[in-house]
Scaffold this motif. Structure first.
Motif, PDB file in Angstrom:
ATOM      1  N   PRO A  16      -9.620 -13.864 -11.699  1.00  0.00           N
ATOM      2  CA  PRO A  16      -9.044 -14.717 -10.655  1.00  0.00           C
ATOM      3  C   PRO A  16      -8.842 -13.955  -9.352  1.00  0.00           C
ATOM      4  O   PRO A  16      -8.510 -12.762  -9.345  1.00  0.00           O
ATOM      5  N   ALA A  17      -9.010 -14.636  -8.244  1.00  0.00           N
ATOM      6  CA  ALA A  17      -8.882 -14.002  -6.936  1.00  0.00           C
ATOM      7  C   ALA A  17      -7.484 -13.438  -6.722  1.00  0.00           C
ATOM      8  O   ALA A  17      -7.297 -12.487  -5.954  1.00  0.00           O
ATOM      9  N   ALA A  18      -6.497 -14.016  -7.393  1.00  0.00           N
ATOM     10  CA  ALA A  18      -5.116 -13.549  -7.230  1.00  0.00           C
ATOM     11  C   ALA A  18      -4.851 -12.235  -7.953  1.00  0.00           C
ATOM     12  O   ALA A  18      -3.807 -11.605  -7.732  1.00  0.00           O
ATOM     13  N   GLU A  19      -5.769 -11.808  -8.825  1.00  0.00           N
ATOM     14  CA  GLU A  19      -5.580 -10.571  -9.581  1.00  0.00           C
ATOM     15  C   GLU A  19      -6.108  -9.380  -8.790  1.00  0.00           C
ATOM     16  O   GLU A  19      -7.305  -9.321  -8.482  1.00  0.00           O
ATOM     17  N   PRO A  20      -5.268  -8.414  -8.442  1.00  0.00           N
ATOM     18  CA  PRO A  20      -5.785  -7.184  -7.814  1.00  0.00           C
ATOM     19  C   PRO A  20      -6.706  -6.459  -8.800  1.00  0.00           C
ATOM     20  O   PRO A  20      -6.354  -6.262  -9.960  1.00  0.00           O
ATOM     21  N   VAL A  21      -7.883  -6.073  -8.351  1.00  0.00           N
ATOM     22  CA  VAL A  21      -8.903  -5.484  -9.220  1.00  0.00           C
ATOM     23  C   VAL A  21      -9.397  -4.179  -8.612  1.00  0.00           C
ATOM     24  O   VAL A  21      -9.619  -4.080  -7.404  1.00  0.00           O
ATOM     25  N   ARG A  22      -9.593  -3.193  -9.477  1.00  0.00           N
ATOM     26  CA  ARG A  22     -10.155  -1.900  -9.062  1.00  0.00           C
ATOM     27  C   ARG A  22     -11.358  -1.607  -9.953  1.00  0.00           C
ATOM     28  O   ARG A  22     -11.267  -1.696 -11.177  1.00  0.00           O
ATOM     29  N   LEU A  23     -12.486  -1.269  -9.344  1.00  0.00           N
ATOM     30  CA  LEU A  23     -13.697  -0.936 -10.083  1.00  0.00           C
ATOM     31  C   LEU A  23     -13.886   0.575 -10.065  1.00  0.00           C
ATOM     32  O   LEU A  23     -13.893   1.192  -9.001  1.00  0.00           O
ATOM     33  N   LEU A  24     -14.041   1.162 -11.245  1.00  0.00           N
ATOM     34  CA  LEU A  24     -14.280   2.598 -11.369  1.00  0.00           C
ATOM     35  C   LEU A  24     -15.772   2.837 -11.576  1.00  0.00           C
ATOM     36  O   LEU A  24     -16.381   2.251 -12.476  1.00  0.00           O
ATOM     37  N   ALA A  25     -16.356   3.693 -10.759  1.00  0.00           N
ATOM     38  CA  ALA A  25     -17.799   3.944 -10.861  1.00  0.00           C
ATOM     39  C   ALA A  25     -18.130   5.346 -10.390  1.00  0.00           C
ATOM     40  O   ALA A  25     -17.499   5.874  -9.474  1.00  0.00           O
ATOM     41  N   ARG A  26     -19.137   5.954 -11.030  1.00  0.00           N
ATOM     42  CA  ARG A  26     -19.638   7.234 -10.533  1.00  0.00           C
ATOM     43  C   ARG A  26     -20.301   7.064  -9.177  1.00  0.00           C
ATOM     44  O   ARG A  26     -20.310   7.974  -8.358  1.00  0.00           O
ATOM     45  N   ASP A  27     -20.890   5.876  -8.946  1.00  0.00           N
ATOM     46  CA  ASP A  27     -21.556   5.580  -7.680  1.00  0.00           C
ATOM     47  C   ASP A  27     -20.836   4.404  -7.025  1.00  0.00           C
ATOM     48  O   ASP A  27     -21.206   3.245  -7.234  1.00  0.00           O
ATOM     49  N   PRO A  28     -19.793   4.672  -6.227  1.00  0.00           N
ATOM     50  CA  PRO A  28     -19.042   3.567  -5.626  1.00  0.00           C
ATOM     51  C   PRO A  28     -19.897   2.641  -4.771  1.00  0.00           C
ATOM     52  O   PRO A  28     -19.643   1.436  -4.721  1.00  0.00           O
ATOM     53  N   ALA A  29     -20.913   3.175  -4.112  1.00  0.00           N
ATOM     54  CA  ALA A  29     -21.752   2.327  -3.260  1.00  0.00           C
ATOM     55  C   ALA A  29     -22.466   1.266  -4.077  1.00  0.00           C
ATOM     56  O   ALA A  29     -22.578   0.109  -3.657  1.00  0.00           O
ATOM     57  N   ARG A  30     -22.932   1.664  -5.258  1.00  0.00           N
ATOM     58  CA  ARG A  30     -23.604   0.689  -6.124  1.00  0.00           C
ATOM     59  C   ARG A  30     -22.606  -0.334  -6.654  1.00  0.00           C
ATOM     60  O   ARG A  30     -22.879  -1.526  -6.705  1.00  0.00           O
ATOM     61  N   ALA A  31     -21.425   0.124  -7.052  1.00  0.00           N
ATOM     62  CA  ALA A  31     -20.418  -0.790  -7.595  1.00  0.00           C
ATOM     63  C   ALA A  31     -19.943  -1.784  -6.550  1.00  0.00           C
ATOM     64  O   ALA A  31     -19.552  -2.911  -6.875  1.00  0.00           O
ATOM     65  N   ALA A  32     -19.965  -1.394  -5.278  1.00  0.00           N
ATOM     66  CA  ALA A  32     -19.495  -2.277  -4.212  1.00  0.00           C
ATOM     67  C   ALA A  32     -20.277  -3.582  -4.171  1.00  0.00           C
ATOM     68  O   ALA A  32     -19.758  -4.612  -3.735  1.00  0.00           O
ATOM     69  N   ALA A  33     -21.517  -3.549  -4.631  1.00  0.00           N
ATOM     70  CA  ALA A  33     -22.332  -4.760  -4.641  1.00  0.00           C
ATOM     71  C   ALA A  33     -21.781  -5.816  -5.592  1.00  0.00           C
ATOM     72  O   ALA A  33     -22.081  -7.006  -5.454  1.00  0.00           O
ATOM     73  N   PHE A  34     -20.971  -5.383  -6.587  1.00  0.00           N
ATOM     74  CA  PHE A  34     -20.423  -6.316  -7.564  1.00  0.00           C
ATOM     75  C   PHE A  34     -18.935  -6.590  -7.326  1.00  0.00           C
ATOM     76  O   PHE A  34     -18.305  -7.300  -8.092  1.00  0.00           O
ATOM     77  N   ALA A  35     -18.390  -6.017  -6.266  1.00  0.00           N
ATOM     78  CA  ALA A  35     -16.971  -6.175  -5.976  1.00  0.00           C
ATOM     79  C   ALA A  35     -16.760  -7.415  -5.115  1.00  0.00           C
ATOM     80  O   ALA A  35     -17.443  -7.616  -4.111  1.00  0.00           O
ATOM     81  N   GLY A  36     -15.819  -8.232  -5.507  1.00  0.00           N
ATOM     82  CA  GLY A  36     -15.457  -9.378  -4.698  1.00  0.00           C
ATOM     83  C   GLY A  36     -14.629  -8.942  -3.494  1.00  0.00           C
ATOM     84  O   GLY A  36     -14.310  -7.764  -3.332  1.00  0.00           O
ATOM     85  N   PRO A  37     -14.260  -9.904  -2.664  1.00  0.00           N
ATOM     86  CA  PRO A  37     -13.527  -9.559  -1.432  1.00  0.00           C
ATOM     87  C   PRO A  37     -12.157  -8.944  -1.684  1.00  0.00           C
ATOM     88  O   PRO A  37     -11.606  -8.277  -0.805  1.00  0.00           O
ATOM     89  N   HIS A  38     -11.592  -9.166  -2.884  1.00  0.00           N
ATOM     90  CA  HIS A  38     -10.257  -8.657  -3.181  1.00  0.00           C
ATOM     91  C   HIS A  38     -10.297  -7.403  -4.077  1.00  0.00           C
ATOM     92  O   HIS A  38      -9.240  -6.924  -4.485  1.00  0.00           O
ATOM     93  N   ALA A  39     -11.483  -6.907  -4.363  1.00  0.00           N
ATOM     94  CA  ALA A  39     -11.609  -5.765  -5.273  1.00  0.00           C
ATOM     95  C   ALA A  39     -11.679  -4.449  -4.499  1.00  0.00           C
ATOM     96  O   ALA A  39     -12.236  -4.370  -3.402  1.00  0.00           O
ATOM     97  N   GLU A  40     -11.133  -3.426  -5.114  1.00  0.00           N
ATOM     98  CA  GLU A  40     -11.185  -2.067  -4.595  1.00  0.00           C
ATOM     99  C   GLU A  40     -12.153  -1.270  -5.459  1.00  0.00           C
ATOM    100  O   GLU A  40     -12.168  -1.419  -6.678  1.00  0.00           O
ATOM    101  N   VAL A  41     -12.970  -0.421  -4.859  1.00  0.00           N
ATOM    102  CA  VAL A  41     -13.916   0.409  -5.591  1.00  0.00           C
ATOM    103  C   VAL A  41     -13.499   1.865  -5.437  1.00  0.00           C
ATOM    104  O   VAL A  41     -13.252   2.337  -4.321  1.00  0.00           O
ATOM    105  N   VAL A  42     -13.401   2.573  -6.569  1.00  0.00           N
ATOM    106  CA  VAL A  42     -13.030   3.989  -6.530  1.00  0.00           C
ATOM    107  C   VAL A  42     -14.070   4.802  -7.296  1.00  0.00           C
ATOM    108  O   VAL A  42     -14.643   4.344  -8.276  1.00  0.00           O
ATOM    109  N   GLY A  43     -14.296   6.018  -6.842  1.00  0.00           N
ATOM    110  CA  GLY A  43     -15.199   6.924  -7.537  1.00  0.00           C
ATOM    111  C   GLY A  43     -14.476   7.643  -8.666  1.00  0.00           C
ATOM    112  O   GLY A  43     -13.275   7.928  -8.578  1.00  0.00           O
TER     113      GLY A  43
END
Length: 288
Positions: A20-47
């Motif tokens: 849900p858009a109301a849920e703060p989300v963080r994506l963990l990835a070795r390649d943050p640039a690649r993960a950013a493609a799957f991150a919604g507007p409310h998601a944070e991407v971290v290496g």
């Protein structure tokens, strides 16, 4: 905050899209640039990296619930490091993706034993947990796409062996529930299957019907299957996959479990539904 590992993988990216858009989300990835493609507007991407405990602790700070997907059956360090970092960071709940074969006593291949031990690590971690145990993914048949496009041929083993393969979207839908309503799913292990057993020959026939062209299934021997796997997997993993495939010849992998229907209040998706959604990858027309 919910943290997802495997965010660029088959299940993780689907979970990211479904939270849900109301849920703060963080994506963990070795390649943050690649993960950013799957991150919604409310998601944070971290290496971060499973072999770097400090990066895991940073990523897990402020997280209450996490999806854990690991992929290297040659080591348990990734799960060990993640669970220790989760404890250090005060994470409450971990949803772990494993495999249904862990419930089968005769499944003794490397990959299954690795997942059994990973489940044991989570159970003994002191964290709240949920286990997701899917049967084979319908998306595994994407491995046929190149030969279908080029030759109209599918090469595979055990062509008449039925497996209750599951649409990864159903796994993701269950994962979202376990991550967002953790109290309802704590200490539960779910057997996730499709709605029926289906054989590779039947899958090939369905793809042929949808593509409106004849496709041929070519049966591989165990030796031929092993040679193909060795081209892309370490030898112990390749041999484990061949061993697992042979074990299913008794029909046990075709058994359907009710958990998907109970959890989602709808039937599991059929292979034809999955294939229709992915037809362009097999050489079909772009959807209108």
């Amino acid at each position: 905050m919910i943290l997802l590992t495997g965010a660029t993988g088959t299940v993780g990216r689907l979970v990211a899209a479904r939270l849900p858009a109301a849920e703060p989300v963080r994506l963990l990835a070795r390649d943050p640039a690649r993960a950013a493609a799957f991150a919604g507007p409310h998601a944070e991407v971290v290496g971060g990296d499973f072999e770097d405990p400090a990066s895991l602790r940073r990523a897990l700070t402020g997280v209450r619930s996490a999806l854990l997907v690991t992929a290297d059956p040659m080591t348990h360090v990734h799960d060990e490091n993640f669970l220790q970092a989760a404890r250090d960071a005060g994470v409450h709940h971990v949803v772990k993706l494993t495999t249904l074969s862990v419930t089968e006593p005769d499944a003794t291949d490397l990959v299954t034993e690795w997942q059994r031990e990973n489940e044991g690590l989570l159970r003994g971690s002191g964290l709240s947990w949920t286990l997701l145990r899917p049967r084979a993914f319908m998306s595994n048949t994407l491995g046929w796409a190149r030969s279908i496009r080029a030759e109209g041929v599918v090469r595979g083993a055990n062509g008449t062996m039925a497996t209750a393969a599951i649409d990864p979207r159903d796994i993701a839908d269950v994962a979202v529930r376990a991550l967002t309503a953790q109290a309802e799913h704590t200490g539960r292990a779910y057997a996730l299957t499709g709605p029926a057993g289906i054989t590779p020959v039947e899958q090939t026939e369905i793809l042929g019907e949808l593509l409106r062209r004849p496709l041929k299934f070519v049966e591989l021997t165990d030796d031929q299957m092993l040679r193909g796997l060795l081209a892309r997997c370490p030898e112990p993993v390749a041999r484990a996959l061949v061993k697992s495939a042979a074990r299913g010849r008794d029909g046990s992998k075709g058994q359907v479990e009710p958990d998907v229907t109970k959890l989602l209040a709808r039937p599991a998706r059929w292979y034809r539904d999955w294939a229709t959604e992915h037809l362009t990858e097999f050489g079909g027309p772009e959807p209108e």
